[in-house]
Design an enzyme around this catalytic site. Sequence first.
Site, PDB file in Angstrom:
ATOM      1  N   ARG A 100      29.242  -0.498  47.215  1.00 24.55           N
ATOM      2  CA  ARG A 100      28.574   0.385  46.263  1.00 24.55           C
ATOM      3  C   ARG A 100      27.791  -0.408  45.220  1.00 24.55           C
ATOM      4  O   ARG A 100      26.737   0.007  44.779  1.00 24.55           O
ATOM      5  CB  ARG A 100      29.624   1.284  45.597  1.00 24.55           C
ATOM      6  CG  ARG A 100      29.063   2.292  44.614  1.00 24.55           C
ATOM      7  CD  ARG A 100      30.158   3.179  44.047  1.00 24.55           C
ATOM      8  NE  ARG A 100      30.656   4.152  45.014  1.00 24.55           N
ATOM      9  CZ  ARG A 100      31.843   4.128  45.590  1.00 24.55           C
ATOM     10  NH1 ARG A 100      32.699   3.149  45.322  1.00 24.55           N
ATOM     11  NH2 ARG A 100      32.205   5.055  46.453  1.00 24.55           N
ATOM     12  N   TYR A 101      28.350  -1.534  44.779  1.00 24.66           N
ATOM     13  CA  TYR A 101      27.726  -2.390  43.771  1.00 24.66           C
ATOM     14  C   TYR A 101      27.268  -3.684  44.437  1.00 24.66           C
ATOM     15  O   TYR A 101      27.926  -4.181  45.361  1.00 24.66           O
ATOM     16  CB  TYR A 101      28.719  -2.713  42.657  1.00 24.66           C
ATOM     17  CG  TYR A 101      29.312  -1.509  41.975  1.00 24.66           C
ATOM     18  CD1 TYR A 101      28.604  -0.815  41.004  1.00 24.66           C
ATOM     19  CD2 TYR A 101      30.589  -1.058  42.306  1.00 24.66           C
ATOM     20  CE1 TYR A 101      29.151   0.280  40.368  1.00 24.66           C
ATOM     21  CE2 TYR A 101      31.140   0.042  41.673  1.00 24.66           C
ATOM     22  CZ  TYR A 101      30.420   0.714  40.709  1.00 24.66           C
ATOM     23  OH  TYR A 101      30.966   1.805  40.082  1.00 24.66           O
ATOM     24  N   ARG A 104      29.954  -6.883  44.762  1.00 25.52           N
ATOM     25  CA  ARG A 104      31.338  -6.729  45.181  1.00 25.52           C
ATOM     26  C   ARG A 104      31.463  -5.636  46.234  1.00 25.52           C
ATOM     27  O   ARG A 104      30.644  -4.715  46.298  1.00 25.52           O
ATOM     28  CB  ARG A 104      32.249  -6.424  44.003  1.00 25.52           C
ATOM     29  CG  ARG A 104      31.862  -5.208  43.178  1.00 25.52           C
ATOM     30  CD  ARG A 104      32.427  -5.352  41.768  1.00 25.52           C
ATOM     31  NE  ARG A 104      32.153  -4.219  40.904  1.00 25.52           N
ATOM     32  CZ  ARG A 104      31.027  -4.063  40.207  1.00 25.52           C
ATOM     33  NH1 ARG A 104      30.062  -4.951  40.316  1.00 25.52           N
ATOM     34  NH2 ARG A 104      30.872  -3.033  39.400  1.00 25.52           N
ATOM     35  N   CYS A 113      50.927   3.287  52.156  1.00 23.70           N
ATOM     36  CA  CYS A 113      51.379   2.913  50.816  1.00 23.70           C
ATOM     37  C   CYS A 113      52.898   2.997  50.769  1.00 23.70           C
ATOM     38  O   CYS A 113      53.525   3.691  51.575  1.00 23.70           O
ATOM     39  CB  CYS A 113      50.801   3.854  49.758  1.00 23.70           C
ATOM     40  SG  CYS A 113      49.006   3.874  49.652  1.00 23.70           S
ATOM     41  N   CYS A 117      50.792   8.972  45.838  1.00 26.92           N
ATOM     42  CA  CYS A 117      50.555   9.655  44.569  1.00 26.92           C
ATOM     43  C   CYS A 117      49.950  11.023  44.846  1.00 26.92           C
ATOM     44  O   CYS A 117      49.053  11.155  45.680  1.00 26.92           O
ATOM     45  CB  CYS A 117      49.613   8.830  43.698  1.00 26.92           C
ATOM     46  SG  CYS A 117      50.176   7.127  43.423  1.00 26.92           S
ATOM     47  N   CYS A 120      46.049  11.216  44.439  1.00 27.74           N
ATOM     48  CA  CYS A 120      45.267  10.152  45.084  1.00 27.74           C
ATOM     49  C   CYS A 120      43.902  10.655  45.563  1.00 27.74           C
ATOM     50  O   CYS A 120      43.806  11.683  46.239  1.00 27.74           O
ATOM     51  CB  CYS A 120      46.050   9.597  46.265  1.00 27.74           C
ATOM     52  SG  CYS A 120      45.170   8.306  47.167  1.00 27.74           S
ATOM     53  N   ARG A 122      42.160   9.237  47.787  1.00 25.32           N
ATOM     54  CA  ARG A 122      42.059   8.999  49.228  1.00 25.32           C
ATOM     55  C   ARG A 122      43.171   9.722  49.984  1.00 25.32           C
ATOM     56  O   ARG A 122      43.542   9.324  51.086  1.00 25.32           O
ATOM     57  CB  ARG A 122      42.119   7.493  49.517  1.00 25.32           C
ATOM     58  CG  ARG A 122      40.903   6.718  49.025  1.00 25.32           C
ATOM     59  CD  ARG A 122      40.793   5.350  49.688  1.00 25.32           C
ATOM     60  NE  ARG A 122      39.621   4.644  49.175  1.00 25.32           N
ATOM     61  CZ  ARG A 122      39.668   3.539  48.437  1.00 25.32           C
ATOM     62  NH1 ARG A 122      40.826   3.000  48.136  1.00 25.32           N
ATOM     63  NH2 ARG A 122      38.558   2.968  48.002  1.00 25.32           N
ATOM     64  N   ASP A 283      40.069  12.199  39.611  1.00 27.82           N
ATOM     65  CA  ASP A 283      39.009  12.501  40.583  1.00 27.82           C
ATOM     66  C   ASP A 283      39.173  13.909  41.151  1.00 27.82           C
ATOM     67  O   ASP A 283      40.255  14.499  41.101  1.00 27.82           O
ATOM     68  CB  ASP A 283      39.038  11.482  41.725  1.00 27.82           C
ATOM     69  CG  ASP A 283      38.653  10.091  41.259  1.00 27.82           C
ATOM     70  OD1 ASP A 283      37.615   9.966  40.584  1.00 27.82           O
ATOM     71  OD2 ASP A 283      39.394   9.131  41.557  1.00 27.82           O
ATOM     72  N   ASP A 320      34.560   8.250  37.887  1.00 25.69           N
ATOM     73  CA  ASP A 320      33.831   7.975  39.119  1.00 25.69           C
ATOM     74  C   ASP A 320      32.949   9.181  39.404  1.00 25.69           C
ATOM     75  O   ASP A 320      33.453  10.286  39.645  1.00 25.69           O
ATOM     76  CB  ASP A 320      34.796   7.743  40.278  1.00 25.69           C
ATOM     77  CG  ASP A 320      34.881   6.283  40.671  1.00 25.69           C
ATOM     78  OD1 ASP A 320      33.825   5.720  40.982  1.00 25.69           O
ATOM     79  OD2 ASP A 320      35.987   5.730  40.663  1.00 25.69           O
ATOM     80  N   LYS A 327      31.142   4.179  38.838  1.00 27.34           N
ATOM     81  CA  LYS A 327      31.871   4.488  37.611  1.00 27.34           C
ATOM     82  C   LYS A 327      30.939   4.503  36.414  1.00 27.34           C
ATOM     83  O   LYS A 327      29.997   3.720  36.349  1.00 27.34           O
ATOM     84  CB  LYS A 327      32.970   3.448  37.365  1.00 27.34           C
ATOM     85  CG  LYS A 327      34.082   3.447  38.383  1.00 27.34           C
ATOM     86  CD  LYS A 327      35.119   2.389  38.025  1.00 27.34           C
ATOM     87  CE  LYS A 327      36.211   2.363  39.079  1.00 27.34           C
ATOM     88  NZ  LYS A 327      35.705   1.908  40.392  1.00 27.34           N
TER      89      LYS A 327
END
Length: 368
Positions: A100-101, A104, A113, A117, A120, A122, A283, A320, A327
């Site tokens: 995206r950037y 990075r 995981c 959560c 989450c 995702r 999100d 985001d 962000k």
Amino acid sequence: MKRGMNRIDPRLAATLRRPDELVARGLASAADLPELEKVAARYAVAVTPEIAALIDPDDPADPIARQFVPSVEELTAAPGENADPIGDDAHSPVAGIVHRYPDRVLFKLVHVCAVYCRFCFRREMVGPGKATALSDDAYRAALDYIRGKSEIWEVILTGGDPLMLSPRRLAEIMTDLAAIDHVRIVRIHTRVPFADPARLTPDLVAALRVEGAVTWIAVHANHPREFSGNARAAIARLADAGIPLVSQSVLLRGVNDDAATLEALMRTFVECRIKPYYLHHGDLAPGTAHLRTSLERGQALMRALRGRVSGLCQPEYVLDIPGGHGKAPVGPSYLSQDRSREREIPGETRYRIIDYCGEVHLYPPIAR
């Protein structure tokens, strides 16, 4: 047992993965079981013994339970919620990579995981029934992509949770990335030090350090009670190995959306040698509206935090932008132009600045 000490009864030392197991442990209501089964059929459930030991089953609003124990409210989708709320797919040139950037990339190695959560972003992509890890061919293609983009300075290992991988596999991945000349930083995002601190063995910690690149770790916690004795010891193993640590937290209704809790959380990070980094606005993931606050609430809390704690304890409040636009800082503004004297002194620019007590000052000050 004193809550938070985390002396786990060996009879209970298994991750809870089904709603009926949560009911049996007193962490969910039997009356809700049919609806919770529907939630679990769509979104992964896992509550480790470490996390379960932190939950007060007598508190229906327990902030640890709200993060990890499924709720029937997850079956309700709010307007604007999306299976890919931050637009990873739109910026994925090859499997496992999100670019995206310019400088990075995210490198999504696994889709499992230690805990799942409930907020989450995702949540549609992780857990049982999903692809657990990149294939060998996809892994090599992802490395080729990183090698071919000389502007990539930092690789962020995410998923899922990269620390679910074995020390041997992590060492191989770190070595592969460090061998790419332009990759200088490898950042790892993880919940494992809090959710399953026993995984942070000396071998795993050693695997995270590699010649040719600097390792940073971003740890995720949302409430000060997550810092059990075991979690603090695991974090200390990372810090003592010379690995710099930053934090990520999500602003969550009923978990940390009050100034006192945020203050305690950020101070605890710093006391554990973790620099607060991001406080994320929730999100627009499906079924998470009951956990999101308003942006105005977040901004008010950041104003309160500014006056309560050291600069070391200040995270950046970020959103985001849906659709994959990255962000943006969304914290309160303390600066605005003051135009009240423009007619008296043409061309002069003066500002109104709000201090941590909420008082307004002019800058430059008016000469007396």
